[in-house]
Design a protein around this motif. Structure first.
Motif, PDB file in Angstrom:
ATOM      1  N   THR A  50      18.192 -43.218 -17.192  1.00  0.00           N
ATOM      2  CA  THR A  50      18.921 -44.397 -16.731  1.00  0.00           C
ATOM      3  C   THR A  50      18.579 -44.622 -15.268  1.00  0.00           C
ATOM      4  N   ILE A  51      18.205 -45.870 -14.950  1.00  0.00           N
ATOM      5  CA  ILE A  51      17.920 -46.259 -13.571  1.00  0.00           C
ATOM      6  C   ILE A  51      19.144 -47.004 -13.052  1.00  0.00           C
ATOM      7  N   TRP A  52      19.624 -46.604 -11.880  1.00  0.00           N
ATOM      8  CA  TRP A  52      20.842 -47.160 -11.299  1.00  0.00           C
ATOM      9  C   TRP A  52      20.532 -48.086 -10.133  1.00  0.00           C
ATOM     10  N   PHE A  53      21.248 -49.216 -10.087  1.00  0.00           N
ATOM     11  CA  PHE A  53      21.140 -50.203  -9.020  1.00  0.00           C
ATOM     12  C   PHE A  53      22.543 -50.651  -8.621  1.00  0.00           C
ATOM     13  N   PHE A  54      22.681 -51.168  -7.403  1.00  0.00           N
ATOM     14  CA  PHE A  54      23.879 -51.907  -7.015  1.00  0.00           C
ATOM     15  C   PHE A  54      23.596 -53.382  -7.259  1.00  0.00           C
ATOM     16  N   THR A  55      24.634 -54.135  -7.618  1.00  0.00           N
ATOM     17  CA  THR A  55      24.513 -55.586  -7.734  1.00  0.00           C
ATOM     18  C   THR A  55      25.859 -56.224  -7.436  1.00  0.00           C
ATOM     19  N   LYS A  56      25.840 -57.537  -7.315  1.00  0.00           N
ATOM     20  CA  LYS A  56      27.082 -58.282  -7.092  1.00  0.00           C
ATOM     21  C   LYS A  56      27.652 -58.701  -8.434  1.00  0.00           C
ATOM     22  N   ARG A  57      28.943 -58.555  -8.538  1.00  0.00           N
ATOM     23  CA  ARG A  57      29.674 -58.906  -9.757  1.00  0.00           C
ATOM     24  C   ARG A  57      29.385 -60.343 -10.191  1.00  0.00           C
ATOM     25  N   THR A  58      29.250 -61.259  -9.214  1.00  0.00           N
ATOM     26  CA  THR A  58      29.070 -62.680  -9.514  1.00  0.00           C
ATOM     27  C   THR A  58      27.606 -63.123  -9.485  1.00  0.00           C
ATOM     28  N   SER A  59      26.684 -62.189  -9.473  1.00  0.00           N
ATOM     29  CA  SER A  59      25.265 -62.524  -9.456  1.00  0.00           C
ATOM     30  C   SER A  59      24.848 -63.177 -10.776  1.00  0.00           C
ATOM     31  N   PRO A  60      23.991 -64.195 -10.720  1.00  0.00           N
ATOM     32  CA  PRO A  60      23.516 -64.820 -11.969  1.00  0.00           C
ATOM     33  C   PRO A  60      22.864 -63.821 -12.923  1.00  0.00           C
ATOM     34  N   LYS A  61      22.254 -62.764 -12.393  1.00  0.00           N
ATOM     35  CA  LYS A  61      21.595 -61.799 -13.279  1.00  0.00           C
ATOM     36  C   LYS A  61      22.575 -61.132 -14.229  1.00  0.00           C
ATOM     37  N   VAL A  62      23.833 -60.987 -13.812  1.00  0.00           N
ATOM     38  CA  VAL A  62      24.841 -60.361 -14.674  1.00  0.00           C
ATOM     39  C   VAL A  62      25.044 -61.203 -15.928  1.00  0.00           C
ATOM     40  N   ASP A  63      25.184 -62.526 -15.757  1.00  0.00           N
ATOM     41  CA  ASP A  63      25.315 -63.417 -16.921  1.00  0.00           C
ATOM     42  C   ASP A  63      24.034 -63.442 -17.742  1.00  0.00           C
ATOM     43  N   GLN A  64      22.879 -63.448 -17.068  1.00  0.00           N
ATOM     44  CA  GLN A  64      21.611 -63.476 -17.790  1.00  0.00           C
ATOM     45  C   GLN A  64      21.439 -62.235 -18.655  1.00  0.00           C
ATOM     46  N   ILE A  65      21.859 -61.103 -18.149  1.00  0.00           N
ATOM     47  CA  ILE A  65      21.769 -59.853 -18.913  1.00  0.00           C
ATOM     48  C   ILE A  65      22.651 -59.928 -20.155  1.00  0.00           C
ATOM     49  N   GLU A  66      23.875 -60.394 -19.980  1.00  0.00           N
ATOM     50  CA  GLU A  66      24.797 -60.491 -21.120  1.00  0.00           C
ATOM     51  C   GLU A  66      24.305 -61.499 -22.154  1.00  0.00           C
ATOM     52  N   ASN A  67      23.717 -62.609 -21.686  1.00  0.00           N
ATOM     53  CA  ASN A  67      23.254 -63.654 -22.600  1.00  0.00           C
ATOM     54  C   ASN A  67      21.968 -63.279 -23.328  1.00  0.00           C
ATOM     55  N   ASN A  68      21.264 -62.259 -22.873  1.00  0.00           N
ATOM     56  CA  ASN A  68      20.002 -61.857 -23.488  1.00  0.00           C
ATOM     57  C   ASN A  68      20.115 -60.487 -24.152  1.00  0.00           C
ATOM     58  N   GLN A  69      21.268 -60.195 -24.708  1.00  0.00           N
ATOM     59  CA  GLN A  69      21.500 -58.941 -25.428  1.00  0.00           C
ATOM     60  C   GLN A  69      21.202 -57.726 -24.564  1.00  0.00           C
TER      61      GLN A  69
END
Length: 167
Positions: A50-69
């Motif tokens: 597992t590779i760990w990163f920090f990100t922002k809760r409201t970052s567009p990538k969070v939604d993109q990840i959820e929308n792309n399985q």
């Protein structure tokens, strides 16, 4: 970046190659189906790949990840050593304050000015499903010679190891 001994021995080489490459490119798919890549600071590769990163809760990538399985790609490149790694994996956002404490570093404050207690700060963990790497142990001069020879002979150069690894 911290890398831990892998439980899957095939991932040991992948872990070794990316250990000194701090910045990776994380690729997701946006709402229009476009591939979108952005630089991310890799913090750790743990024992299970597992590779760990920090990100922002409201970052567009969070939604993109959820929308792309939750499917993503993470790529690492060290041009000076001719080491390249492409990781296909499954991403998940996680709000784990103990893990944030473990991984926190002073450089992260530039993106999270309120520090490790910033309410926007969450973790992004990417579990490696498959990785492919290209690695040459030859010096730059040898690689250049191989490329020049290939151009003259028309035979592709042998530029080092290339392997796919599954987790």
């Amino acid at each position: 970046m911290e890398t831990k001994q892998q439980t899957n021995k095939q991932l040991e080489k992948v872990s070794d190659l990316i250990e000194d490459i701090r910045i990776a490119m994380l690729t997701t798919v946006d709402e229009q189906g476009n591939l979108v890549s952005r630089p991310m600071a890799a913090l750790q590769v743990d024992e299970d790949g597992t590779i760990w990163f920090f990100t922002k809760r409201t970052s567009p990538k969070v939604d993109q990840i959820e929308n792309n399985q939750h499917k993503v790609n993470v790529s690492f490149a060290d041009v000076s050593d001719a080491s390249y790694v492409s990781v296909s994996g499954t991403a998940q956002e996680l709000d784990d304050r103990a893990k944030v404490d473990e991984l926190w570093n002073p450089q992260a404050k530039a993106w999270f000015p309120k520090g490790k207690d910033d309410p926007e700060l969450i973790l992004l963990k990417v579990h490696i499903d498959m990785a492919e790497y290209w690695n040459s142990s030859d010096s730059t001069m040898v690689r250049l010679f191989q490329q020049a020879t290939a151009a003259i002979t028309g035979n592709p150069p042998k530029m080092g190891e290339n392997e796919k690894v599954y987790n």
